[in-house]
Write a protein that holds these residues in place. Structure first.
Motif, short mmCIF file in Angstrom:
data_model
loop_
_atom_site.label_atom_id
_atom_site.label_comp_id
_atom_site.label_asym_id
_atom_site.label_seq_id
_atom_site.Cartn_x
_atom_site.Cartn_y
_atom_site.Cartn_z
N GLN A 22 -144.26 -35.43 -18.25
CA GLN A 22 -145.47 -35.34 -19.06
C GLN A 22 -145.88 -36.76 -19.46
O GLN A 22 -145.10 -37.49 -20.08
N VAL A 23 -147.09 -37.14 -19.08
CA VAL A 23 -147.56 -38.50 -19.32
C VAL A 23 -148.64 -38.47 -20.40
O VAL A 23 -149.65 -37.78 -20.26
N LEU A 24 -148.40 -39.20 -21.48
CA LEU A 24 -149.37 -39.34 -22.57
C LEU A 24 -149.89 -40.77 -22.56
O LEU A 24 -149.10 -41.72 -22.60
N GLN A 25 -151.20 -40.93 -22.53
CA GLN A 25 -151.83 -42.23 -22.32
C GLN A 25 -152.65 -42.61 -23.55
O GLN A 25 -153.44 -41.81 -24.05
N GLN A 26 -152.46 -43.86 -24.01
CA GLN A 26 -153.25 -44.38 -25.14
C GLN A 26 -153.67 -45.80 -24.82
O GLN A 26 -152.92 -46.58 -24.22
N PHE A 27 -154.89 -46.15 -25.27
CA PHE A 27 -155.34 -47.55 -25.17
C PHE A 27 -155.89 -47.97 -26.53
O PHE A 27 -156.80 -47.33 -27.07
N ALA A 28 -155.30 -49.01 -27.08
CA ALA A 28 -155.76 -49.51 -28.38
C ALA A 28 -155.31 -50.96 -28.53
O ALA A 28 -154.23 -51.34 -28.05
N ASN A 29 -156.16 -51.76 -29.19
CA ASN A 29 -155.82 -53.14 -29.51
C ASN A 29 -155.39 -53.94 -28.27
O ASN A 29 -154.43 -54.74 -28.31
N ILE A 72 -143.76 -41.27 -21.48
CA ILE A 72 -143.37 -40.36 -20.40
C ILE A 72 -142.19 -39.52 -20.88
O ILE A 72 -141.13 -40.05 -21.23
N ASN A 73 -142.41 -38.22 -20.92
CA ASN A 73 -141.37 -37.27 -21.33
C ASN A 73 -140.91 -36.47 -20.11
O ASN A 73 -141.72 -35.97 -19.34
N VAL A 127 -131.48 -34.89 -16.50
CA VAL A 127 -132.47 -35.90 -16.87
C VAL A 127 -132.40 -36.93 -15.76
O VAL A 127 -131.36 -37.54 -15.52
N TYR A 128 -133.49 -37.11 -15.05
CA TYR A 128 -133.47 -37.88 -13.80
C TYR A 128 -133.54 -39.38 -14.05
O TYR A 128 -134.10 -39.85 -15.04
N ARG A 129 -132.98 -40.09 -13.10
CA ARG A 129 -133.12 -41.54 -13.02
C ARG A 129 -134.15 -41.83 -11.93
O ARG A 129 -133.93 -41.51 -10.76
N THR A 171 -137.31 -39.34 -23.07
CA THR A 171 -138.59 -39.88 -23.55
C THR A 171 -138.54 -41.39 -23.49
O THR A 171 -137.57 -42.01 -23.96
N GLN A 172 -139.57 -41.98 -22.90
CA GLN A 172 -139.65 -43.44 -22.83
C GLN A 172 -141.11 -43.86 -22.97
O GLN A 172 -142.02 -43.13 -22.58
#
Length: 866
Positions: free
Chosen positions: A516-523, A530-531, A541-543, A567-568
């Protein structure tokens, strides 16, 4: 073995695996307009509860214990067409594997054992119709070599029926039109040994961890000899001798060892075409007489494939010859018997059919098995991916070499979706020691997922190391058997790295990563979280090491990320808001990326992504129409989406053009004339027949006399697919000459054209057309019959009861006696449309009660109350 509907979509593959898809999915049986399997991999995690899929907990299935080792098998065979028996004398040379042995156990299914001897002396034996246990009269050590001779009669038609999705029957030996009474079929005999069915026609130790050299003598009766029937078997044809009684004996010999399941014979009225362009050893093609002139067009890339695979692997083709043969009513897609691949008759095409596509995918698949599967064989069915994953991957390799990266990407995308389609129902480790039945191994995991994991491994270690490791694996294990550890150790030896982690998470664990990819753009910073949201009850939990492609100000930058936690978060400075963020832009990951994007971002992705899967995905999502929403509007009515689709009709890649024209099916909105002109352009100028055909079908509801003229011109197209689409479109408008036109084409032997005429006749349901339907259906089998039974069902539903009753004998024969289970199922479904008739209802119960196939028995439970 191919399980094909598998190649590039240009060369849709029909192999064993490809055959499984053929059996499981209607679209794969139809082949009418080359339907594309699409699986949307973007969805909201919050809105969907993840399904927990438990791996099969069958018994443990190890490599079979080797008490004795086969050394050489000599078979003296004489088929009896009338009885459909095989009379045989088998001389088996063997030695104890390690411990002393005083018995020899051979698999021998359903035989009549007449005599067992050693050096002319009778031996005692026990036989339970499955295993022949021979008392050797004394003990033999591993230093001894012994030989027994068995005189027997094989009776394959008296065996209980069995099979799987990949291999629809398991009686080993097949007589086609044995009595010659069917004028529509040639008389043929052929064998199919995988998994353990060759022991239905000769005694052997029927397990993949045995290897034997071969001598096979095939004696044909005088009628077959006079008819100049050809035989084919493993190795070289040493001699062909006419005997004093008018019979003929062909002697085949293979002096390099191969697993028993790779043994084959075929007999019939074939034409042999030797490829004159290859001189190193004989490359030949066996086809029915009417396809002799097309054989080079069907198979003619084979020499180039051999050379390409030899150079790629650094290992020469190790066998005496390479022959390919097409047979009728084959129970699998294709089979890689050593030196003699058998294909189903789907591979026989004339030039009109070849205008649509060739079968390079399945041809490459079976050829590649001669390294992976035949030269080095999986030691047990639990290790089947050591055979099938490589054969599947060869389809990608060949497509990239011969047809370019876009075609290869499409092959990969199809394999990706094949696996994920199956993963909705089951998730298993690739290497499975626990399964309920060995046939369970022949699935999209062993084939499609395995092929994609090999590509992932290639990306992990690099091209040079990947192919060097394959060369080492092949040379270290040549003419032997292997399990997964041998492959891993070859890669570790070459790379100097410990790769246990890779093989453990991808080969030994079920499931796949869901990112699951969560995307943010700020500053001035792009932040990606990425979860890993897959069910970790069974999956790890994959490498993962993946590239991230970021576009801003129409400039691309690429970053590498290592994902090894649940989560990273990753951050990069960015001068402007990103126009596109694409994780895994080359579609290498064997997993799902759940990344919600705006319409603008998907439009940008369509125009700027460099690889086909990302562009196809964007187009599919932009034009998605939910099946269960009657209020949904055609996405093409949206001006922005319509602009993208119009551009896509001119895309450089044919599959995208095809998808675009499909989305304009029966369009009725703004810019109608522009849409119509775009479709007309595709009909007139597209170089791919599937695009031309789908453009015709998209316009068949348009009211424009100019289109009728265009369609009539398409009736002379080089492609039968385009001709059929044009005929369907013309007849749909009911022109004054519709009856005359239908009459002109109603005797066509091309299934798609028959379907177009049949669809027209089904609408009016004229009783006098019953005999026409009956006559043609009576001649069809396999996928062709499956394809048109639905049309016949439409005709029957609209017909009076007296016509419906006339159909019952035909439907009974199909539903009860057809050799292909999916065709029987289609016959039953058609019959179920007529249950208002008491006779049909009674017949349906009879069909359900008579069905022996466990898959259909389960499905038929829903009809038990009828």
């Amino acid at each position: 073995m191919a399980f094909n509907i598998g190649s590039s979509l240009q060369n849709y593959k029909w192999g064993k695996y490809n055959k499984i898809l053929f059996n499981q999915q209607c679209s794969l049986m139809m082949r009418k307009y080359f339907l594309f399997i699409f699986l949307s991999i973007t969805f909201s995690i919050q809105a969907q509860e993840m399904q927990r899929l438990v791996p099969a907990n069958g018994r443990y299935n190890p490599e079979r214990t080797k008490k004795n080792d086969l050394i050489h098998t000599k078979l003296e065979l004489r088929p009896d067409w009338k009885k459909q028996y095989m009379y045989g004398v088998a001389t088996i040379t063997f030695k104890p594997h390690f411990y002393e042995q005083h018995t020899l156990e051979l698999d021998a299914k359903g035989f009549e054992i007449q005599k067992v001897t050693m050096k002319g002396q009778n031996l005692k034996f026990d036989y339970d119709k499955r295993v022949l246990s021979i008392s050797l009269g004394k003990s033999f050590t591993r230093k001894d070599t012994a030989q027994v001779q068995i005189v027997y009669v094989a009776k394959p038609n008296e065996l209980p029926s069995g099979g799987s999705d990949a291999i629809t029957a398991d009686k080993g030996l097949y007589f086609i039109n044995a009595d010659g009474t069917d004028p529509e079929k040639p008389r043929q005999i052929w064998t199919q040994g995988e998994t353990e069915a060759n022991s239905c026609w000769f005694p052997t130790i029927d397990t993949p961890n045995q290897k034997t050299t071969l001598e096979i003598y095939i004696t044909l009766d005088k009628a077959s000899a006079d008819a100049r029937f050809i035989t084919l078997s493993n190795g070289k044809l040493v001699s062909s001798k006419i005997n004093t009684d008018g019979t003929r004996t062909d002697y085949w010999k293979q002096d390099k060892p191969a697993a028993p399941y790779l043994t084959m014979i075929a007999i019939g009225d074939f034409r042999k075409v030797v490829d004159p362009r290859y001189k190193t050893f004989e490359v030949s093609y066996y086809v029915e007489p009417k396809f002799e002139k097309y054989a080079m067009n069907i198979f003619g890339r084979t020499p180039e494939m051999i050379t390409y695979f030899e150079n790629l692997l650094g290992v020469k083709y190790q066998w005496d010859k390479y022959a390919q043969i097409a047979v009728r009513e084959y129970v699998s897609g294709a089979m890689e018997n050593t030196t003699a691949t058998v294909h189903g008759d789907f591979i026989q095409k004339d030039n009109h059919q070849l205008a649509d596509d060739n079968d390079d995918g399945v041809i490459a698949h079976e050829l590649f098995h001669h390294w992976f599967g035949n030269l080095v064989t999986c030691e047990s069915w639990s290790n089947l991916p050591l055979n099938e994953s490589f054969a599947n991957y060869s389809e990608y390799l060949w497509a990239a070499h011969k047809y370019g990266q876009d075609e290869a990407d499409l092959v990969a995308h199809i394999a990706f979706n094949q696996y994920f389609g199956e993963a909705q129902e089951k998730q298993e480790p690739l290497i499975r020691y626990r399964y309920h039945d060995k046939e369970d191994m022949f699935d999209s995991h062993s084939y499609a997922k395995g092929g994609r994991i090999l590509h992932l491994l290639r990306k992990q270690v690099g091209d040079d190391a990947f192919f060097a490791a394959l060369k080492l694996y092949l040379t270290q294990n040549a003419f032997k058997t292997a399990e997964l550890d041998q492959l891993r150790l070859a890669f570790e030896s070459v790379t100097g790295e410990d790769l246990h982690w890779f093989f453990d998470q991808w080969f030994m664990k079920p499931g796949h990563p869901d990112l699951q990819v969560l995307q943010q753009f700020a500053n001035g910073k792009l932040k990606l979280t990425i979860n890993q949201v897959q069910d970790t009850t069974y999956a790890p939990v994959y490498r993962l090491q993946l590239p991230v492609e970021v576009w801003a100000n129409n400039q691309k930058t690429t970053h590498e990320v290592v994902i090894d936690k649940a989560t990273q978060t990753f951050e990069w400075p960015l001068s402007a808001a990103p126009q596109m963020v694409l994780l895994d832009p080359e579609n290498v990951l064997v997993g799902r990326i759940l990344h919600q994007k705006t319409q603008e971002e998907y439009i940008y992705q369509y125009y700027h992504a460099e690889r086909i899967p990302a562009r196809l995905l964007a187009l599919e999502i932009l034009t998605f129409e939910p099946d269960d929403d009657s209020t949904a509007t055609n996405p093409a009515l949206d001006k922005t989406i319509r602009k993208v689709l119009l551009d896509a009709t001119k895309d450089k890649f044919w599959r995208i053009r095809q998808l675009a024209v499909q989305k304009f099916n029966d369009y009725d909105g703004d810019d109608f004339l522009e849409v119509e002109r775009a479709l007309q352009s595709r009909v007139q100028s597209d170089d791919r027949s599937y695009v031309r055909a789908d453009a015709i079908l998209a316009m068949k509801g348009f009211q424009n006399a100019q289109n009728d003229k265009l369609f009539r011109q398409a009736l002379t197209d080089t492609s039968y697919t385009v001709q059929a689409a044009a005929l369907e479109a013309i007849l749909a408008s009911r022109p004054p000459d519709a009856e005359e036109l239908a009459k002109k084409y109603e005797q066509s032997g091309i299934t798609d054209i028959f379907a177009a005429v049949g669809g027209y006749y089904a609408e009016s349901a004229s009783p006098e057309k019953f005999n026409w339907f009956y006559e043609h259906l009576n001649k069809m089998n396999g996928g062709d019959l499956y394809q048109v039974l639905g049309i016949f069902g439409t005709y029957l539903v609209k017909s009076p009861q007296d016509v419906q009753k006339k159909s019952l004998p035909l439907l009974k024969r199909i539903a009860m006696n057809n050799t292909q289970w999916y065709v029987r199922f289609a016959g039953m479904q058609t019959l179920a449309l007529l249950t208002d008739i008491p006779e049909a209802k009674a017949l349906l119960k009879e069909v359900i009660a008579a069905e022996k196939d466990e898959r259909l028995q389960k499905v038929y439970q829903q009809y038990k109350d009828l």
